[in-house]
Design an enzyme around this catalytic site. Structure first.
Site, PDB file in Angstrom:
ATOM      1  CE  LYS A  54      -1.525   5.139   1.229  1.00 34.14           C
ATOM      2  NZ  LYS A  54      -1.638   5.209   2.697  1.00 34.14           N
ATOM      3  CG  ASP A 112      -1.869   1.167   1.246  1.00 35.82           C
ATOM      4  OD1 ASP A 112      -2.724   1.247   0.353  1.00 35.82           O
ATOM      5  OD2 ASP A 112      -1.750   2.010   2.150  1.00 35.82           O
TER       6      ASP A 112
END
Length: 733
Positions: A285, A281
């Site tokens: 980003k 995750d």
């Protein structure tokens, strides 16, 4: 045929543009245009199928009716459900105050779809329970475009790659897309390019700020830097609220596996915590930020350290949760190693300008910007050509559980604006602010000249309370035995002064986290009162300018020093080198390359004792000579003339009387000058000593020599290197 008619049109520039722009945004093609010679009529020919949408768009453009938006929401899970509840509560106010009419026309989960033809007063949960249609994403766009509303928007709150694959089609059709879904920005590079191209072709808006940093302005800050000509050097970030919470809490007193279970129970993790612990995750980003900076990075280009043990990666979720204890020994070993090095553990993403990208668990020094975050705080540090010595930091809450959503402002007086409405101020409940340390006097400017110190400072957390009073709830950090009575505390007295001057009907509750030891000559008492004022100022309905806080900072400083002296609070409020007279603050420009070495011996010299050493008379000739020294320093700073500063940076008045109070001072000053410093003297009331260098390297050489001289006098010491044009106090959460 659609016509705009009115006497007020004659001679008024922009009427035609207003009409044509509204029709273009509503995806209405104009086939012919006519305007009468009187300028009181503009007529356009359009397709019959577009007439309803065109009329609504024209009415909204001239404020004859609300801006109407057909809205679809995909993924009413935790985030989507919170959004829908907020929308349902806000709709009446948006219609009455902002002239915006949001009409929920579609809701979709992975298995269900609800479509509405008209305004629906039922709760969205009831509608989803009744939804009879299997999920069909292509049907959503068709339905929104068939509503004849001038604007259509899809809010994707899912984490689905399949949903993100539809973005190019929706944007090309003129449907706005708003999303926190990271698969769009971090998925295949070809799709990323297709989304950008579709946005340009369809004229629709693609809003994806929440893909990085939750509600923080991370992407917009990066865009602002690049669009104004700055050059990116590196991005470092704590980009996972979950991992931030885990490592902010992990101190060895509780097993790491227990913290993971606690985070899962609080709703801080994904349903399967491996989605957070794997680091993927965070990597997504980082890819989004890299692409925003113009780098063609893909997920496979990021070096990712997973915190999930190899033995648990293939297990089902229950098996993973049962085997969590296998994380404990290796995580404890890494914590012990970090502590042995004087560091903390943080899971950090790093992007360099050559495209190198990595996310990993790192050891960071205790004075690093990431070392003292709170709870689920995200923190992104931009190092650029402009922000090289003092990187730009964006910090604030990341993930929050569904039942405990609370928002704090990043900056004072943060504002949002709806079309046709007045600005709406955010109303923070609690604000944290940081105030840096300072070098008071700068040798030749007794009580009127000072500069801030990067890297050290105090943090104040301030809350608005109903009672018209100032309360100090806690004091933590390097000093804890300070008065909790607000009138006897520098920070408390500063807030009392602010309250009374503005006749505020509310009060403040204050917590202090001390990072500067008192009696160090680094502005410890001033930092507390400035941090408290900056935080309290952000809680005001109409925040004051920084220099307007100056009288209240002086009131607080007087508690510690016995007088209203601005050489510490002034540079903390404005940043850099500041001339602080009784009534005003003036920032003095200094070359960016100039740095200061500030060396703090492990000794205490109280301000009142240092002031007592100045008792007695001074000859007029001494004042004249000191005035010449000060003038040379100020002029040298403004001109960037190091020779003038070298000639002037020698205190003839105060230093001779205070030097005997600081063991080894003469040797320390001599060592600094021998190492090439422009000048050296006592910082504030001492015992810290500062030296100025023409570069950071010069300051480092001086600092090493000064620390060695203090060691020769029997003192260990701390070294602080800072630009002379150091930072100002600021809100941090």
């Amino acid at each position: 045929m659609l016509a705009a008619v009115g006497d007020g049109m004659a001679g008024t520039p922009g009427i035609a543009a207003q009409l044509f722009g509204a029709l273009a945004r509503a995806r209405v093609n104009i086939r012919a245009i006519a305007q009468g010679a009187s300028e009181r009529n503009i007529s356009v020919a359009i397709a019959a199928a577009d007439q309803t949408r065109a009329l609504r768009a024209a009415h909204a453009a001239f404020w004859l009716s609300p801006q109407t938006v057909a809205l679809a929401v995909i993924g009413p899970g935790k985030v989507g459900a919170a959004l829908l509840d907020q929308l349902q509560a806000a709709l009446p106010r948006l219609r009455s105050e902002a002239n915006i009419d949001l009409r929920l026309r579609a809701l979709a989960t992975s298995s269900k779809l609800w479509l509405s033809e008209h305004r629906d007063s039922k709760d969205w949960r009831t509608r989803m329970d009744e939804a009879p249609i299997p999920a069909d994403l292509s049907a959503i766009a068709t339905h929104l475009l068939d509503t004849h509303m001038p604007h259509a928007a899809i809010i994707d709150c899912s984490a689905s790659d399949a949903v993100a694959a539809h973005y190019p089609q929706w944007l090309a059709a003129g449907i706005h897309v708003i999303t926190p879904n990271k698969h769009a920005g971090a998925g295949p590079l070809e799709r990323h390019h297709a989304i950008r191209a579709a946005r340009e072709k369809g004229g629709a808006r693609f809003r994806y700020e929440a893909t990085v940093g939750a509600g923080l302005p991370v992407i917009s800050t990066l865009r602002d830097l690049l669009d104004t000509g700055d050059e990116l050097i590196a991005i470092d970030g704590i980009l996972s609220g979950t991992l931030a919470w885990l490592f902010n809490r992990f101190d060895g007193s509780v097993a790491f596996s227990q913290l993971v279970r606690e985070a899962h129970a609080l709703g801080y993790t994904e349903p399967d915590p491996r989605d957070d612990l794997s680091g993927m995750d965070v990597a997504r980003k980082l890819v989004i930020l890299a692409r925003e900076a113009g780098m063609p990075l893909s997920l496979g280009d990021v070096e990712v350290e997973s915190l999930v043990p190899e033995t648990l990666r293939a297990a089902d979720r229950d098996g993973f949760m049962a085997g969590l204890a296998s994380l404990d020994a290796p995580m404890q070993a890494r914590l012990d190693a970090a502590r042995a090095n004087g560091c903390v553990l943080r899971y950090v993403a790093r992007l360099q300008r050559d495209g190198t990208a990595r996310v990993a668990l790192l050891e960071l020094p205790d004075d690093h910007a990431f070392a003292h975050l709170r709870l689920t705080d995200n923190c992104v540090q931009f190092t650029t050509r402009r922000y090289c010595d003092n990187p730009l930091i964006v910090q604030g809450p990341g993930r929050r559980s569904g039942g405990h959503r609370r928002r704090r402002v990043l900056r004072p007086a943060a504002r949002c604006r709806f079309a046709g409405s007045a600005p709406v101020n955010a109303a923070p409940v609690e604000v944290r602010a940081f105030a840096p340390g300072s070098v008071g006097n700068v040798g030749v400017g007794f009580d009127i000249l000072g500069h801030s110190i990067a890297g050290i400072g105090d943090v104040a957390t301030v809350r608005r309370i109903d009672a018209p009073a100032v309360r100090i709830a806690a004091i933590r950090g390097t000093v804890t035995d300070l008065p909790l009575d607000a009138q006897r505390n520098t920070a408390g007295m500063a807030l009392i002064s602010l309250r009374e001057a503005l006749d505020l009907p509310f009060g403040f509750e204050l917590e202090l986290d001390k990072g500067i030891p008192l009696g160090s000559g680094l502005g410890g008492s001033a930092a507390s009162c400035v941090a408290a004022l900056v935080a309290a100022n952000a809680l005001l309905d109409a925040p004051l300018a920084a220099d307007a806080l100056y009288p209240h900072a002086l009131a607080g400083e007087a508690v510690a020093s016995g007088g209203r002296h601005g050489d510490n609070v002034g540079p903390m409020l404005l940043g850099g080198l500041v001339l602080a007279t009784a009534e005003r603050l003036t920032r003095i420009e200094v070359p960016a390359a100039w740095h200061a070495a500030v060396v703090h011996p492990h000794a205490v010299l109280e301000t009142r004792q240092a002031r007592a050493a100045l008792a007695g008379d001074y000859a007029l000739g001494e004042f004249v000579a000191q005035s010449a020294q000060l003038a040379q320093v100020l002029l040298g700073c403004e001109r960037g003339d190091a020779a003038l500063v070298r000639a002037g940076l020698n205190d003839l008045l105060v230093e001779p009387r205070r030097a005997p109070l600081i063991a080894g001072f003469a040797a320390v000053k001599e060592a600094a000058l021998a190492a090439g410093a422009m000048g050296a003297s006592i910082s504030g009331a001492g015992p810290s000593v500062f030296a100025w260098g023409e570069s950071r390297a010069d300051a480092e050489r001086a600092a090493t020599a000064m620390a060695a001289a203090f060691a020769g006098a029997g003192f260990d010491s701390d070294i602080h290197l800072t630009p002379v044009a150091g930072p100002a106090a600021a809100v941090i959460a």
